[in-house]
Design an enzyme around this catalytic site. Structure first.
Site, short mmCIF file in Angstrom:
data_model
loop_
_atom_site.label_atom_id
_atom_site.label_comp_id
_atom_site.label_asym_id
_atom_site.label_seq_id
_atom_site.Cartn_x
_atom_site.Cartn_y
_atom_site.Cartn_z
N THR A 153 23.71 13.43 -23.41
CA THR A 153 24.02 13.87 -24.62
C THR A 153 25.45 14.26 -24.66
OG1 THR A 153 23.34 16.08 -23.54
CG2 THR A 153 21.86 15.24 -24.83
N LYS A 164 12.98 22.59 -12.91
CA LYS A 164 14.26 21.54 -12.53
C LYS A 164 15.17 21.96 -11.34
CE LYS A 164 17.97 20.36 -14.49
NZ LYS A 164 18.96 19.68 -15.25
N LYS A 182 19.75 12.41 -10.76
CA LYS A 182 20.43 11.49 -11.66
C LYS A 182 21.03 10.24 -10.95
CE LYS A 182 21.42 14.19 -15.87
NZ LYS A 182 20.89 15.19 -15.38
N ASP A 208 24.06 4.26 -8.18
CA ASP A 208 24.98 3.79 -7.10
C ASP A 208 24.26 2.15 -6.89
OD1 ASP A 208 26.43 3.02 -4.66
OD2 ASP A 208 26.47 5.38 -4.49
N ARG A 222 19.05 27.55 -20.68
CA ARG A 222 19.80 28.89 -20.97
C ARG A 222 19.34 29.64 -22.20
NH1 ARG A 222 25.16 25.25 -21.58
NH2 ARG A 222 23.55 23.88 -22.27
N ASP A 278 16.28 16.60 -10.41
CA ASP A 278 17.22 15.85 -11.56
C ASP A 278 18.48 15.64 -10.67
OD1 ASP A 278 18.23 14.98 -13.72
OD2 ASP A 278 18.71 16.88 -14.71
O1 C5P Z 1 20.80 23.75 -22.57
P1 C5P Z 1 19.80 24.17 -21.40
O2 C5P Z 1 20.35 25.24 -20.57
O3 C5P Z 1 18.38 24.36 -22.28
O4 C5P Z 1 19.82 22.69 -20.55
C1 C5P Z 1 18.74 22.53 -19.99
C2 C5P Z 1 18.87 21.10 -19.14
O5 C5P Z 1 19.36 20.05 -20.20
C3 C5P Z 1 20.26 21.07 -18.45
O6 C5P Z 1 19.90 21.47 -17.11
C4 C5P Z 1 20.67 19.66 -18.72
O7 C5P Z 1 20.24 18.79 -17.46
C5 C5P Z 1 20.19 19.33 -19.87
N1 C5P Z 1 21.35 19.26 -20.63
C6 C5P Z 1 21.60 18.24 -21.83
N2 C5P Z 1 22.50 18.35 -22.67
C7 C5P Z 1 23.47 19.10 -22.72
C8 C5P Z 1 23.25 20.47 -21.92
C9 C5P Z 1 22.14 20.47 -21.02
O8 C5P Z 1 20.79 17.24 -21.31
N3 C5P Z 1 24.35 19.15 -23.57
#
Ligand code: C5P
Length: 239
Positions: A139, A48, A77, A80, A219, A75
């Site tokens: 989220t 990604k 997003k 516009d 992460r 990604d």
């Molecule tokens: O939490 P993690 O590092 O696995 O996140 C992977 C992807 O998920 C991020 O690049 C982001 O696009 C999305 N994300 C999300 N909601 C969150 C945190 C990250 O949708 N609270």
């Protein structure tokens, strides 16, 4: 032969599983992103490229990953007016990415313009058309009312998007409402591990069982002291 396909299968997951796992390269440096992608390629067939890396490295981030044999989930997003999204999508369609995200909140005309832009860009570059993936709800938007996900799903499907991003608890409902729509799910963690800011985290096997087609993982592996060992442990049940 690409770096990715030269990894011995015994070190990671089979290709059909790797194509369902997207490594979130949430870093601001292309060299570091390349190092992470290479190290984790036995598990991830998709990478990604999000706003952070794209802001730092631009289209080179996409071409560098494509050259290494990865599918790219771009990604950005997009959100516009339809004309602007259509033009941006036309540029993105020629970069070689496999997926491009846009906000369903932008509405039917904007999403249609994005889908058409992708088709035009890909045709000009003689590439396969990237799949438009609509974001339902961030989220981080904890105030979003419940009916909003089905509404945005409907707009996304009607405007020609191939898939949507949703949280794991929404998977069952979305599978029933739009079975042919690709379901992309972030928030993947090992059972009992640190959730960071992901309120609705699930394990990879739970997400798959609920109908995820593509899981975006960052992460849980990238922040580990040993990312390869973290990936091996996280995905062991999938092997
Ligand atoms: O939490 P993690 O590092 O696995 O996140 C992977 C992807 O998920 C991020 O690049 C982001 O696009 C999305 N994300 C999300 N909601 C969150 C945190 C990250 O949708 N609270």
């Amino acid at each position: 032969m690409s770096d990715v396909s030269s990894n011995p299968a015994s070190e990671g997951l089979p290709p059909e599983m790797r194509s369902k796992l997207a490594l979130a390269l949430d870093v601001d440096d292309l060299v570091e992103a390349m190092r992470l992608a290479k190290q984790l390629s036995p598990w991830f067939g998709v990478v990604k490229v999000g706003l952070e890396l794209y802001s730092a490295a631009g289209p080179d981030a996409v071409s560098a990953m494509v050259d290494k044999g990865f599918d790219v989930f771009l990604d950005l997003k997009l959100h516009d007016i339809p004309t602007t999204v259509g033009k941006a999508a036309r540029v993105c369609g020629a970069l070689g990415a496999k997926y491009l995200t846009m906000h369903a909140h932008g509405g039917d005309a904007m999403l249609r313009a994005g889908v058409e832009g992708l088709a035009e860009g890909a045709a000009r570059a003689e590439l396969e058309q990237p799949k438009a993936i609509a974001i339902t709800v961030l989220t981080s938007d904890s105030d979003a009312p419940e009916h909003i996900v089905p509404n945005r799903l409907r707009v996304a499907v009607e405007s020609g998007c191939a898939g949507i991003v949703c949280s794991a608890p929404d998977l069952k409902n979305i599978r029933e409402l739009a079975p042919r729509t690709l379901r992309v799910v972030p928030g993947i963690r090992a059972a009992g591990s640190e959730r960071h800011d992901q309120p609705k985290a699930v394990t990879p096997e739970q997400a798959l069982a609920e109908g995820a087609n593509l899981m975006v993982i960052g992460r849980a592996v990238t922040l580990a002291d040993d990312p390869a060992a973290a990936a091996a442990a996280l995905f062991a049940p999938l092997g």
